[in-house]
Design an enzyme around this catalytic site. Structure first.
Site, PDB file in Angstrom:
ATOM      1  N   THR A   1      13.582  -8.797  -1.153  1.00 32.16           N
ATOM      2  CA  THR A   1      12.994  -7.553  -1.651  1.00 32.16           C
ATOM      3  C   THR A   1      13.349  -7.258  -3.103  1.00 32.16           C
ATOM      4  O   THR A   1      12.720  -6.419  -3.733  1.00 32.16           O
ATOM      5  CB  THR A   1      13.455  -6.366  -0.789  1.00 32.16           C
ATOM      6  OG1 THR A   1      14.883  -6.246  -0.879  1.00 32.16           O
ATOM      7  CG2 THR A   1      13.058  -6.563   0.671  1.00 32.16           C
TER       8      THR A   1
ATOM      9  N   HIS B   1       0.833  -1.196   0.000  1.00 38.45           N
ATOM     10  CA  HIS B   1       0.000   0.000   0.000  1.00 38.45           C
ATOM     11  C   HIS B   1       0.871   1.251   0.000  1.00 38.45           C
ATOM     12  O   HIS B   1       1.987   1.254   0.530  1.00 38.45           O
ATOM     13  CB  HIS B   1      -0.911   0.015   1.238  1.00 38.45           C
ATOM     14  CG  HIS B   1      -1.949  -1.057   1.212  1.00 38.45           C
ATOM     15  ND1 HIS B   1      -3.167  -0.900   0.586  1.00 38.45           N
ATOM     16  CD2 HIS B   1      -1.959  -2.303   1.737  1.00 38.45           C
ATOM     17  CE1 HIS B   1      -3.875  -2.000   0.725  1.00 38.45           C
ATOM     18  NE2 HIS B   1      -3.165  -2.870   1.421  1.00 38.45           N
TER      19      HIS B   1
END
Length: 248
Positions: A228, A176
């Protein structure tokens, strides 16, 4: 008297549901010698085709929505208390020798495809974590997914042949936008990216893989890592965030 009436209604409703589940099972196209351990909860008006020697254990819950298609191959084993729900219009195809472990949950909103000899162990949860999004799941032959693993299907997840994913892993395809200070961090705008794990990779236990990551062929991710960025093939990565440890 009111308690008696409520109890009677509950009993009638319970038995009506059981009759409905049995009726739905009569509409399934089974192959040779199915092994069904009742009670089995089968709901929905979609189509089901199960191959030879299918095993479905007690308290399994399978729901197939209108115009949805659920097709599995031979010698597949659905253990007790599993849940598989297909949204209307979706398709879910599974190859031969599949196993879904006890209490695992699969919520299908799009077209999913799982190959042969795939094992998903106990208490796994595979579905979109956002109600309005529906990624595509592809798992190729010979892959093994360990207990308590979560796979988020907001965006697509593609897992290659002979991949091992350890227990307690999390694959997240969305995040988000949390820079707007006028709203909670987790309610910001949605950002999604696919995850790809290529053939022969080994993901250790407790690994978290974040959106947009591609893990190369035969790569090894050390237990407890947070991945990541893309991982090159034939290499060992580990740490938070995961970094190259050495090439294989």
């Amino acid at each position: 008297m009111k308690v008696f009436i409520l109890l009677l209604k509950f009993i009638i409703k319970k038995w009506v549901r059981k009759v409905y589940w049995l009726f739905r099972l009569t509409k399934v196209s089974f192959g040779k010698k199915p092994n069904l351990l009742f009670p089995i909860m089968l709901e929905g008006a979609g189509n089901c085709t199960f191959g030879d020697y299918t095993t479905i254990e007690k308290q399994a819950h399978i729901g197939v929505g209108i115009n949805a298609h659920f097709k599995i191959g031979h010698r597949c084993n659905f253990q007790s208390e599993i849940t598989i729900l297909l949204k209307e219009g979706s398709r879910f195809t599974i190859g031969n020798d599949f196993k879904l472990g006890t209490s695992s949950r699969l919520y299908v909103k799009n077209n999913w495809n799982i190959g042969d000899d795939v094992k998903i162990e106990t208490n796994c949860a595979i579905f979109s974590r956002e109600p309005d999004d529906k990624g595509i799941l592809t798992i190729k032959d010979g892959t093994h997914i360990g207990d308590y693993t979560i796979i988020d299907l907001v965006d697509d997840v593609t897992i290659g042949n002979d991949v091992a994913i350890g227990p307690n892993c999390t694959l997240y395809t969305h995040d988000h936008v949390y820079t707007d200070k006028n709203s909670p961090a987790w309610k910001g705008g949605l950002v999604s990216k696919p995850i790809i794990i290529k053939d022969g990779a080994w993901i250790g236990s407790g690994v978290t893989i974040l959106p947009g990551v591609t893990i190369g062929e035969r790569a090894v991710i050390a237990a407890g890592s947070v991945v990541t960025k893309p991982v090159e093939a034939n290499a060992i990565y580990g740490g938070i965030p995961a970094k190259l440890i050495k090439t294989i």
